[in-house]
Design a protein around this motif. Structure first.
Motif, PDB file in Angstrom:
ATOM      1  N   PHE A  33      40.634  43.591  41.848  1.00  0.00           N
ATOM      2  CA  PHE A  33      40.426  43.054  43.183  1.00  0.00           C
ATOM      3  C   PHE A  33      41.651  43.303  44.046  1.00  0.00           C
ATOM      4  CE2 PHE A  33      37.546  39.876  40.970  1.00  0.00           C
ATOM      5  CZ  PHE A  33      36.375  40.450  41.436  1.00  0.00           C
ATOM      6  N   THR A  34      41.424  43.379  45.341  1.00  0.00           N
ATOM      7  CA  THR A  34      42.525  43.434  46.298  1.00  0.00           C
ATOM      8  C   THR A  34      42.708  42.031  46.885  1.00  0.00           C
ATOM      9  OG1 THR A  34      41.070  43.937  48.163  1.00  0.00           O
ATOM     10  CG2 THR A  34      41.961  45.822  46.920  1.00  0.00           C
ATOM     11  N   GLN A  35      43.809  41.847  47.585  1.00  0.00           N
ATOM     12  CA  GLN A  35      44.029  40.545  48.228  1.00  0.00           C
ATOM     13  C   GLN A  35      42.942  40.278  49.259  1.00  0.00           C
ATOM     14  OE1 GLN A  35      46.443  38.186  47.334  1.00  0.00           O
ATOM     15  NE2 GLN A  35      45.029  36.969  48.563  1.00  0.00           N
TER      16      GLN A  35
ATOM     17  N   HIS B 196      29.509  41.687  41.455  1.00  0.00           N
ATOM     18  CA  HIS B 196      29.155  43.014  41.953  1.00  0.00           C
ATOM     19  C   HIS B 196      30.346  43.702  42.614  1.00  0.00           C
ATOM     20  CE1 HIS B 196      24.789  41.732  41.664  1.00  0.00           C
ATOM     21  NE2 HIS B 196      24.923  42.756  40.861  1.00  0.00           N
ATOM     22  N   LYS B 197      31.164  42.941  43.322  1.00  0.00           N
ATOM     23  CA  LYS B 197      32.386  43.510  43.909  1.00  0.00           C
ATOM     24  C   LYS B 197      33.308  43.990  42.793  1.00  0.00           C
ATOM     25  CE  LYS B 197      33.786  43.833  47.606  1.00  0.00           C
ATOM     26  NZ  LYS B 197      33.821  44.993  48.539  1.00  0.00           N
ATOM     27  N   PHE B 198      33.369  43.216  41.705  1.00  0.00           N
ATOM     28  CA  PHE B 198      34.178  43.614  40.555  1.00  0.00           C
ATOM     29  C   PHE B 198      33.667  44.946  39.977  1.00  0.00           C
ATOM     30  CE2 PHE B 198      34.794  43.575  35.899  1.00  0.00           C
ATOM     31  CZ  PHE B 198      36.177  43.650  35.871  1.00  0.00           C
ATOM     32  N   LEU B 199      32.358  45.079  39.811  1.00  0.00           N
ATOM     33  CA  LEU B 199      31.798  46.331  39.282  1.00  0.00           C
ATOM     34  C   LEU B 199      32.110  47.509  40.203  1.00  0.00           C
ATOM     35  CD1 LEU B 199      28.311  45.178  37.928  1.00  0.00           C
ATOM     36  CD2 LEU B 199      30.394  45.629  36.618  1.00  0.00           C
ATOM     37  N   ASP B 200      32.034  47.286  41.521  1.00  0.00           N
ATOM     38  CA  ASP B 200      32.400  48.342  42.478  1.00  0.00           C
ATOM     39  C   ASP B 200      33.863  48.728  42.304  1.00  0.00           C
ATOM     40  OD1 ASP B 200      29.832  48.227  43.527  1.00  0.00           O
ATOM     41  OD2 ASP B 200      30.420  47.018  45.281  1.00  0.00           O
ATOM     42  N   ARG B 201      34.714  47.714  42.158  1.00  0.00           N
ATOM     43  CA  ARG B 201      36.154  47.982  41.999  1.00  0.00           C
ATOM     44  C   ARG B 201      36.446  48.695  40.672  1.00  0.00           C
ATOM     45  NH1 ARG B 201      37.251  48.120  46.957  1.00  0.00           N
ATOM     46  NH2 ARG B 201      37.639  46.165  48.040  1.00  0.00           N
ATOM     47  N   VAL B 202      35.722  48.361  39.625  1.00  0.00           N
ATOM     48  CA  VAL B 202      35.923  49.048  38.344  1.00  0.00           C
ATOM     49  C   VAL B 202      35.624  50.538  38.519  1.00  0.00           C
ATOM     50  CG1 VAL B 202      35.022  49.331  35.992  1.00  0.00           C
ATOM     51  CG2 VAL B 202      35.564  47.053  36.852  1.00  0.00           C
ATOM     52  N   ASP B 203      34.516  50.853  39.177  1.00  0.00           N
ATOM     53  CA  ASP B 203      34.180  52.261  39.425  1.00  0.00           C
ATOM     54  C   ASP B 203      35.284  52.964  40.216  1.00  0.00           C
ATOM     55  OD1 ASP B 203      31.766  51.995  38.094  1.00  0.00           O
ATOM     56  OD2 ASP B 203      30.587  51.737  39.940  1.00  0.00           O
ATOM     57  N   GLU B 204      35.770  52.310  41.258  1.00  0.00           N
ATOM     58  CA  GLU B 204      36.845  52.881  42.068  1.00  0.00           C
ATOM     59  C   GLU B 204      38.118  53.082  41.246  1.00  0.00           C
ATOM     60  OE1 GLU B 204      37.453  50.268  45.389  1.00  0.00           O
ATOM     61  OE2 GLU B 204      35.382  50.489  46.072  1.00  0.00           O
TER      62      GLU B 204
ATOM     63  N   PRO C 285      50.425  37.585  33.949  1.00  0.00           N
ATOM     64  CA  PRO C 285      49.306  37.444  34.886  1.00  0.00           C
ATOM     65  C   PRO C 285      49.511  36.347  35.935  1.00  0.00           C
ATOM     66  CG  PRO C 285      48.536  37.305  32.611  1.00  0.00           C
ATOM     67  CD  PRO C 285      50.024  37.376  32.576  1.00  0.00           C
ATOM     68  N   ASP C 286      50.280  35.323  35.606  1.00  0.00           N
ATOM     69  CA  ASP C 286      50.498  34.232  36.551  1.00  0.00           C
ATOM     70  C   ASP C 286      51.527  34.583  37.625  1.00  0.00           C
ATOM     71  OD1 ASP C 286      48.640  32.573  35.288  1.00  0.00           O
ATOM     72  OD2 ASP C 286      50.147  31.859  33.861  1.00  0.00           O
ATOM     73  N   LYS C 287      52.321  35.632  37.377  1.00  0.00           N
ATOM     74  CA  LYS C 287      53.362  36.013  38.339  1.00  0.00           C
ATOM     75  C   LYS C 287      52.998  37.241  39.165  1.00  0.00           C
ATOM     76  CE  LYS C 287      57.077  33.892  35.742  1.00  0.00           C
ATOM     77  NZ  LYS C 287      58.290  34.079  34.963  1.00  0.00           N
ATOM     78  N   THR C 288      51.999  37.985  38.730  1.00  0.00           N
ATOM     79  CA  THR C 288      51.610  39.162  39.485  1.00  0.00           C
ATOM     80  C   THR C 288      50.713  38.763  40.644  1.00  0.00           C
ATOM     81  OG1 THR C 288      50.799  41.430  39.289  1.00  0.00           O
ATOM     82  CG2 THR C 288      49.567  39.741  38.114  1.00  0.00           C
ATOM     83  N   THR C 289      50.571  39.667  41.591  1.00  0.00           N
ATOM     84  CA  THR C 289      49.746  39.404  42.776  1.00  0.00           C
ATOM     85  C   THR C 289      48.706  40.508  42.918  1.00  0.00           C
ATOM     86  OG1 THR C 289      51.296  40.615  44.187  1.00  0.00           O
ATOM     87  CG2 THR C 289      51.617  38.215  43.999  1.00  0.00           C
TER      88      THR C 289
ATOM     89  N   ASP D 154      45.609  50.162  49.573  1.00  0.00           N
ATOM     90  CA  ASP D 154      45.332  51.239  48.621  1.00  0.00           C
ATOM     91  C   ASP D 154      46.608  51.785  47.980  1.00  0.00           C
ATOM     92  OD1 ASP D 154      42.613  51.028  49.041  1.00  0.00           O
ATOM     93  OD2 ASP D 154      42.537  52.668  50.514  1.00  0.00           O
ATOM     94  N   ALA D 155      47.671  51.880  48.756  1.00  0.00           N
ATOM     95  CA  ALA D 155      48.934  52.408  48.217  1.00  0.00           C
ATOM     96  C   ALA D 155      49.476  51.491  47.115  1.00  0.00           C
ATOM     97  CB  ALA D 155      49.962  52.566  49.335  1.00  0.00           C
ATOM     98  N   GLU D 156      49.397  50.190  47.343  1.00  0.00           N
ATOM     99  CA  GLU D 156      49.869  49.241  46.331  1.00  0.00           C
ATOM    100  C   GLU D 156      48.961  49.255  45.094  1.00  0.00           C
ATOM    101  OE1 GLU D 156      51.083  44.534  45.912  1.00  0.00           O
ATOM    102  OE2 GLU D 156      50.946  45.392  47.926  1.00  0.00           O
ATOM    103  N   THR D 157      47.661  49.410  45.323  1.00  0.00           N
ATOM    104  CA  THR D 157      46.720  49.520  44.202  1.00  0.00           C
ATOM    105  C   THR D 157      47.066  50.727  43.351  1.00  0.00           C
ATOM    106  OG1 THR D 157      44.926  48.472  45.449  1.00  0.00           O
ATOM    107  CG2 THR D 157      44.291  49.855  43.584  1.00  0.00           C
ATOM    108  N   GLN D 158      47.284  51.861  43.995  1.00  0.00           N
ATOM    109  CA  GLN D 158      47.619  53.086  43.265  1.00  0.00           C
ATOM    110  C   GLN D 158      48.930  52.920  42.505  1.00  0.00           C
ATOM    111  OE1 GLN D 158      47.278  56.674  45.539  1.00  0.00           O
ATOM    112  NE2 GLN D 158      48.016  57.958  43.889  1.00  0.00           N
ATOM    113  N   ASP D 159      49.913  52.291  43.126  1.00  0.00           N
ATOM    114  CA  ASP D 159      51.204  52.084  42.472  1.00  0.00           C
ATOM    115  C   ASP D 159      51.079  51.160  41.264  1.00  0.00           C
ATOM    116  OD1 ASP D 159      54.102  52.598  42.507  1.00  0.00           O
ATOM    117  OD2 ASP D 159      54.245  50.439  42.874  1.00  0.00           O
ATOM    118  N   LYS D 160      50.283  50.097  41.381  1.00  0.00           N
ATOM    119  CA  LYS D 160      50.084  49.182  40.244  1.00  0.00           C
ATOM    120  C   LYS D 160      49.444  49.925  39.070  1.00  0.00           C
ATOM    121  CE  LYS D 160      49.001  44.840  40.675  1.00  0.00           C
ATOM    122  NZ  LYS D 160      48.717  43.462  41.007  1.00  0.00           N
ATOM    123  N   TRP D 161      48.435  50.733  39.364  1.00  0.00           N
ATOM    124  CA  TRP D 161      47.750  51.463  38.298  1.00  0.00           C
ATOM    125  C   TRP D 161      48.640  52.563  37.711  1.00  0.00           C
ATOM    126  CZ3 TRP D 161      43.689  50.549  35.340  1.00  0.00           C
ATOM    127  CH2 TRP D 161      42.837  49.516  35.727  1.00  0.00           C
ATOM    128  N   ARG D 162      49.434  53.228  38.547  1.00  0.00           N
ATOM    129  CA  ARG D 162      50.355  54.246  38.040  1.00  0.00           C
ATOM    130  C   ARG D 162      51.348  53.630  37.062  1.00  0.00           C
ATOM    131  NH1 ARG D 162      55.220  55.297  38.850  1.00  0.00           N
ATOM    132  NH2 ARG D 162      55.434  53.902  40.626  1.00  0.00           N
TER     133      ARG D 162
END
Length: 187
Positions: free
Chosen positions: A90-92, A122-130, A155-159, A164-172
């Motif tokens: 999920f995003t913020q 359903h939003k979660f499933l969309d995000r998983v695909d993305e 998990p309690d300290k992450t946000t 999109d840039a932050e999402t990509q950086d987290k996954w990288r």
């Protein structure tokens, strides 16, 4: 025969507990029959289960805490934490949208309305695909292990990612972290 120091509950309480357990078991079997792809939205049985559970919680829960806005907020946070504990999907903005309904969750459940749970799922499933597409893109590139960087693993300290840039950086970073863990385990 095993005897308990605790008195046996009355017949009504036994019936309620048995009915509750039966509902849980029936729901589990129904969930096994339906594949994830077939879950389109609330089913008639979902309404019945929601009504039964809210009724039981009001009458039988140990704390007797009313099903109010406080419980709604806690339930929504627990649901989000259960689906996306590391806050990678999920995003913020997604969470902000869900939180608009945080005080209404118990009122919705009392009416048998579980649409918010399905909307979030359903939003979660969309995000998983993305995210899987993003992971494929990131895995096509070699990670740079010479860069010294940090990743929050609590998990309690992450946000949630703000864009999109932050999402990509987290996954990288997550992929790099997982690769390093595998190398450390000599896999």
């Amino acid at each position: 025969m095993i005897r308990s120091a605790v008195p046996l509950p009355n017949l009504r309480r036994r019936y309620v507990v048995t009915a509750f357990l039966a509902a849980i078991i029936a729901t589990a079997f129904m969930a096994v029959d339906r594949s994830i792809a077939e879950i389109a939205g609330p089913q008639p049985t979902d309404r019945q289960v929601a009504l039964a559970v809210t009724s039981l919680l009001r009458r039988e829960h140990l704390t007797k805490h009313p099903l109010d806005a406080e419980i709604s907020r806690k339930a929504l946070k627990a649901y989000l934490k259960g689906i996306d504990p590391m806050k990678l999907y999920f995003t913020q903005a997604d969470v902000d949208e869900f939180m608009k309904h945080q005080d209404e969750l118990c009122d919705m459940a009392k009416k048998g309305d579980v649409t918010l749970a399905y909307t979030i799922y359903h939003k979660f499933l969309d995000r998983v695909d993305e995210r899987m597409k993003l992971v494929d893109e990131l895995l096509a590139k070699d990670p740079d292990f010479t860069v010294d960087e940090e990743m929050i693993t609590d998990p309690d300290k992450t946000t949630y990612a703000k864009d999109d840039a932050e999402t990509q950086d987290k996954w990288r970073k997550r992929i790099k972290y997982d690769i390093l863990n595998q190398k450390a385990d000599k896999k």
